[in-house]
Scaffold this motif. Structure first.
Motif: not given
Length: 60
Positions: A37-49
């Motif tokens: 879940l932590f990895a998915a959160f960071f991937v989502l944040c990177e994608t949004l940025v």
């Protein structure tokens, strides 16, 4: 410094409550789920940025 002797160390090792197989599997599963879940959160944040940067013309 009795606890710093071999006898003191062995006494402390005997006091440890080692987890059973079921408890170990349960806690390991929770740790793996949290990491995923932590990895998915960071991937989502990177994608949004990256999307915001592309939207304002900074990214490629």
């Amino acid at each position: 410094m009795k606890w710093f002797s071999l006898e003191g160390i062995m006494t402390e090792v005997k006091r440890i409550r080692w987890p059973g197989a079921g408890e170990l599997a349960e806690k390991s599963g929770k740790v793996l789920l949290f990491c995923a879940l932590f990895a998915a959160f960071f991937v989502l944040c990177e994608t949004l940025v990256a999307a915001v940067l592309r939207l304002i013309g900074v990214g490629a």
